[in-house]
Design a protein around this motif. Structure first.
Motif, PDB file in Angstrom:
ATOM      1  N   LEU A   1      54.287  47.647 -12.858  1.00 11.28           N
ATOM      2  CA  LEU A   1      53.835  48.671 -11.907  1.00 11.28           C
ATOM      3  C   LEU A   1      53.497  49.980 -12.618  1.00 11.28           C
ATOM      4  CD1 LEU A   1      56.414  47.844  -9.113  1.00 11.28           C
ATOM      5  CD2 LEU A   1      53.941  47.447  -9.020  1.00 11.28           C
ATOM      6  N   LYS A   2      54.279  50.324 -13.648  1.00 16.59           N
ATOM      7  CA  LYS A   2      53.966  51.532 -14.425  1.00 16.59           C
ATOM      8  C   LYS A   2      52.641  51.385 -15.146  1.00 16.59           C
ATOM      9  CE  LYS A   2      58.762  53.005 -15.285  1.00 16.59           C
ATOM     10  NZ  LYS A   2      59.830  53.165 -16.301  1.00 16.59           N
ATOM     11  N   SER A   3      52.411  50.208 -15.711  1.00 18.94           N
ATOM     12  CA  SER A   3      51.147  49.976 -16.405  1.00 18.94           C
ATOM     13  C   SER A   3      49.974  50.022 -15.435  1.00 18.94           C
ATOM     14  CB  SER A   3      51.189  48.615 -17.112  1.00 18.94           C
ATOM     15  OG  SER A   3      49.944  48.339 -17.721  1.00 18.94           O
ATOM     16  N   ILE A   4      50.141  49.417 -14.265  1.00 15.16           N
ATOM     17  CA  ILE A   4      49.067  49.431 -13.266  1.00 15.16           C
ATOM     18  C   ILE A   4      48.714  50.865 -12.885  1.00 15.16           C
ATOM     19  CG2 ILE A   4      48.522  48.886 -10.861  1.00 15.16           C
ATOM     20  CD1 ILE A   4      50.077  46.261 -11.250  1.00 15.16           C
ATOM     21  N   LYS A   5      49.737  51.685 -12.684  1.00 15.82           N
ATOM     22  CA  LYS A   5      49.480  53.081 -12.304  1.00 15.82           C
ATOM     23  C   LYS A   5      48.752  53.834 -13.412  1.00 15.82           C
ATOM     24  CE  LYS A   5      51.752  57.234 -10.518  1.00 15.82           C
ATOM     25  NZ  LYS A   5      53.020  57.808 -10.023  1.00 15.82           N
ATOM     26  N   ALA A   6      49.161  53.617 -14.644  1.00 15.92           N
ATOM     27  CA  ALA A   6      48.585  54.362 -15.769  1.00 15.92           C
ATOM     28  C   ALA A   6      47.264  53.783 -16.254  1.00 15.92           C
ATOM     29  CB  ALA A   6      49.581  54.390 -16.924  1.00 15.92           C
ATOM     30  N   ASN A   7      47.130  52.451 -16.202  1.00 13.91           N
ATOM     31  CA  ASN A   7      46.004  51.801 -16.869  1.00 13.91           C
ATOM     32  C   ASN A   7      45.107  50.976 -15.959  1.00 13.91           C
ATOM     33  OD1 ASN A   7      47.087  52.553 -19.582  1.00 13.91           O
ATOM     34  ND2 ASN A   7      48.707  51.132 -18.993  1.00 13.91           N
TER      35      ASN A   7
ATOM     36  N   ASP B   1      48.854  50.276  -4.343  1.00 13.05           N
ATOM     37  CA  ASP B   1      49.392  51.575  -4.746  1.00 13.05           C
ATOM     38  C   ASP B   1      50.753  51.328  -5.400  1.00 13.05           C
ATOM     39  OD1 ASP B   1      50.498  54.082  -5.038  1.00 13.05           O
ATOM     40  OD2 ASP B   1      49.881  54.805  -3.064  1.00 13.05           O
ATOM     41  N   PRO B   2      50.855  51.456  -6.716  1.00 15.02           N
ATOM     42  CA  PRO B   2      52.122  51.174  -7.409  1.00 15.02           C
ATOM     43  C   PRO B   2      53.300  52.006  -6.919  1.00 15.02           C
ATOM     44  CG  PRO B   2      50.315  51.358  -8.975  1.00 15.02           C
ATOM     45  CD  PRO B   2      49.783  51.833  -7.655  1.00 15.02           C
TER      46      PRO B   2
ATOM     47  N   SER C   1      44.642  39.908 -14.570  1.00 14.31           N
ATOM     48  CA  SER C   1      44.983  39.577 -15.948  1.00 14.31           C
ATOM     49  C   SER C   1      46.415  39.982 -16.283  1.00 14.31           C
ATOM     50  CB  SER C   1      44.026  40.278 -16.919  1.00 14.31           C
ATOM     51  OG  SER C   1      44.480  40.144 -18.247  1.00 14.31           O
ATOM     52  N   GLU C   2      47.245  38.996 -16.586  1.00 12.51           N
ATOM     53  CA  GLU C   2      48.610  39.277 -17.044  1.00 12.51           C
ATOM     54  C   GLU C   2      48.589  39.920 -18.427  1.00 12.51           C
ATOM     55  OE1 GLU C   2      48.535  36.051 -14.113  1.00 12.51           O
ATOM     56  OE2 GLU C   2      47.641  36.163 -16.138  1.00 12.51           O
ATOM     57  N   MET C   3      47.676  39.448 -19.275  1.00 14.21           N
ATOM     58  CA  MET C   3      47.673  39.911 -20.655  1.00 14.21           C
ATOM     59  C   MET C   3      47.125  41.325 -20.814  1.00 14.21           C
ATOM     60  SD  MET C   3      49.256  37.979 -22.579  1.00 14.21           S
ATOM     61  CE  MET C   3      50.252  36.689 -21.850  1.00 14.21           C
ATOM     62  N   TYR C   4      46.316  41.776 -19.869  1.00 14.65           N
ATOM     63  CA  TYR C   4      45.897  43.183 -19.909  1.00 14.65           C
ATOM     64  C   TYR C   4      47.134  44.073 -19.766  1.00 14.65           C
ATOM     65  CZ  TYR C   4      43.809  47.625 -18.492  1.00 14.65           C
ATOM     66  OH  TYR C   4      43.471  48.957 -18.407  1.00 14.65           O
TER      67      TYR C   4
ATOM     68  N   ALA D   1      55.352  39.376 -11.937  1.00 15.97           N
ATOM     69  CA  ALA D   1      54.969  40.590 -11.215  1.00 15.97           C
ATOM     70  C   ALA D   1      53.483  40.583 -10.884  1.00 15.97           C
ATOM     71  CB  ALA D   1      55.335  41.829 -12.031  1.00 15.97           C
ATOM     72  N   SER D   2      52.664  39.993 -11.746  1.00 19.46           N
ATOM     73  CA  SER D   2      51.239  39.872 -11.433  1.00 19.46           C
ATOM     74  C   SER D   2      51.027  38.938 -10.248  1.00 19.46           C
ATOM     75  CB  SER D   2      50.471  39.356 -12.655  1.00 19.46           C
ATOM     76  OG  SER D   2      50.526  40.289 -13.718  1.00 19.46           O
ATOM     77  N   SER D   3      51.799  37.844 -10.202  1.00 18.00           N
ATOM     78  CA  SER D   3      51.739  36.942  -9.045  1.00 18.00           C
ATOM     79  C   SER D   3      52.144  37.685  -7.773  1.00 18.00           C
ATOM     80  CB  SER D   3      52.666  35.749  -9.277  1.00 18.00           C
ATOM     81  OG  SER D   3      52.729  34.922  -8.137  1.00 18.00           O
ATOM     82  N   PHE D   4      53.187  38.497  -7.879  1.00 18.47           N
ATOM     83  CA  PHE D   4      53.644  39.321  -6.757  1.00 18.47           C
ATOM     84  C   PHE D   4      52.531  40.263  -6.291  1.00 18.47           C
ATOM     85  CE2 PHE D   4      55.765  43.496  -5.788  1.00 18.47           C
ATOM     86  CZ  PHE D   4      56.251  43.166  -4.533  1.00 18.47           C
ATOM     87  N   VAL D   5      51.872  40.922  -7.236  1.00 13.60           N
ATOM     88  CA  VAL D   5      50.781  41.840  -6.897  1.00 13.60           C
ATOM     89  C   VAL D   5      49.625  41.075  -6.266  1.00 13.60           C
ATOM     90  CG1 VAL D   5      49.020  43.372  -7.884  1.00 13.60           C
ATOM     91  CG2 VAL D   5      51.416  43.588  -8.608  1.00 13.60           C
ATOM     92  N   GLU D   6      49.325  39.879  -6.778  1.00  8.27           N
ATOM     93  CA  GLU D   6      48.259  39.069  -6.186  1.00  8.27           C
ATOM     94  C   GLU D   6      48.571  38.716  -4.733  1.00  8.27           C
ATOM     95  OE1 GLU D   6      46.879  36.999 -10.424  1.00  8.27           O
ATOM     96  OE2 GLU D   6      48.141  35.892  -9.011  1.00  8.27           O
TER      97      GLU D   6
END
Length: 373
Positions: free
Chosen positions: A103-109, A193-194, A68-71, A49-54
């Motif tokens: 995507l939930k983590s990106i929106k929240a964090n 935008d998640p 960062s995937e690990m974040y 999913a991080s690759s997808f976002v990139e």
């Protein structure tokens, strides 16, 4: 005698076809970041999913950013822990997850670049989470067993402290390319935008064109998936790629005809050809909605692995395949190079659990059926 010659004329070309090595031509090849390895972890969901976002950042802004995937893994572990504790252990706590968790983590964090937070043990150059996961689960089980007769207020700080030890403390502020960011302002800079992304699936046990919670083990967060008939599901995938949108997806990789070593995933019509089909072209099974459903309900199709679809290919018989970016490092072979796979449409139709796409990548007629704006 004429009948014998007719049979020979029909059979010999089929035998020759069955022994023909694959020859692929890339039809669509969308921009993405380099293949990397998830190491010895069950975090394919974050890597894919991080690759997808990139790729989405590349598509929208042209910027190549290694996030960062690990974040995201670090933040999601706390969400998993809270779910596990509040359900008193009657939930899954594992290394797994799904695209919507990212995507939930990106929106929240927010987001953090890889160079700021790599989550690596200083003594290692690869990720390994077995010990950390076992320690966390043992701690959570202790809190759930409630030796103090009341759930301790210390459980969250304690779990956070363990995550800090294994993955590193979360950065509150950092410098990137000469500017200062925090995770949320860095997210704003990327333009992601998640809320613009949706997950789709295709199973007949739930109403089509409606969202439902897909009951698979890694869906700990009870995420919803819009349900499409199989043909429209594949049409959405193809439309996305044709219009410049890469696609995140979850699939079953347990089949003997899924081979990272060969760079191929296929479903031969005759299972006797399974191994031979990893190097040579054989006719593939036609996949119906009913057969897909049966294979899901009898556990033959399970959610094993998430990857990133970045293009489309055709073989010498004009058969369609998908270009798949994996997260197992730069495995190269005679078919695919640099950690990519070629997955046939038959495999995609049968073994894909779900896809995640930008909502604008969905054909207008299907978007209307789903009620998406």
């Amino acid at each position: 005698m004429r009948n014998i010659f007719t049979i020979i004329l029909l059979v010999v070309p089929m035998m020759l076809l069955a022994q023909t090595p694959y020859k692929f031509k890339r039809v669509i090849d969308l921009e993405t970041t380099p293949v990397i390895s998830q190491g010895n972890t069950g975090t394919c969901w974050s890597f894919s999913a991080s690759s997808f976002v990139e790729s989405e950042i590349l598509r929208q802004s042209g910027k190549a950013i290694d996030i960062s995937e690990m974040y995201t893994v670090r933040q999601t572990y706390m969400a998993k822990a809270e779910n596990y504790v509040m359900r008193q252990g009657k939930a899954q706590f594992s290394e797994g997850g799904l695209a919507h968790d990212v995507l939930k983590s990106i929106k929240a964090n927010g987001l953090v670049p890889q160079e700021i937070y790599d989550g690596l043990d200083p003594d290692k150059n690869y990720h390994t989470h077995a010990e950390m996961s076992a320690v966390l689960e043992a701690m959570l089980d202790t809190y759930i067993e409630n030796p103090g007769k009341k759930l301790s207020k210390k459980w969250k700080p304690a779990i956070n402290a363990v995550l800090d030890v294994y993955l590193g403390a979360v950065p509150e502020e950092f410098a990137y390319e000469g500017k200062t960011y925090n995770p949320q302002t860095f997210l704003e800079m990327t333009g992601i935008d998640p809320d613009h992304y949706v997950s789709l699936t295709s199973f007949s046990h739930s109403e089509f064109y409606k969202p439902f919670v897909l009951n698979i083990p890694d869906n700990f967060s009870n995420g919803s998936f819009y349900n499409l008939p199989l043909d429209e599901f594949i049409a959405t995938l193809d439309h996305s790629l044709a219009n410049g949108y890469t696609v995140e997806f979850d699939c079953d990789m347990s089949e003997p005809t899924f081979s990272a070593r060969h760079g191929l995933a296929v479903i031969p019509e005759d299972a006797a050809n399974n191994m031979a089909a990893l190097t040579s072209v054989y006719p593939e099974l036609k996949i119906s909605q009913q057969y897909r459903q049966e294979e899901f309900e009898n556990y033959t199709t399970t959610d094993d692995h998430l990857m990133h679809i970045t293009g489309l290919l055709k073989d010498q018989n004009d058969t369609k395949y998908y270009l798949i970016k994996n997260s197992w490092g730069n495995l190269s072979n005679e078919i695919a190079q640099d950690g990519f796979l070629h997955m046939s449409e038959s495999y995609m139709r049968l073994k894909t659990i779900s896809i995640t796409v930008h909502k604008d990548a969905i054909p207008d007629t299907i978007r209307k059926k789903l009620g998406l704006q």
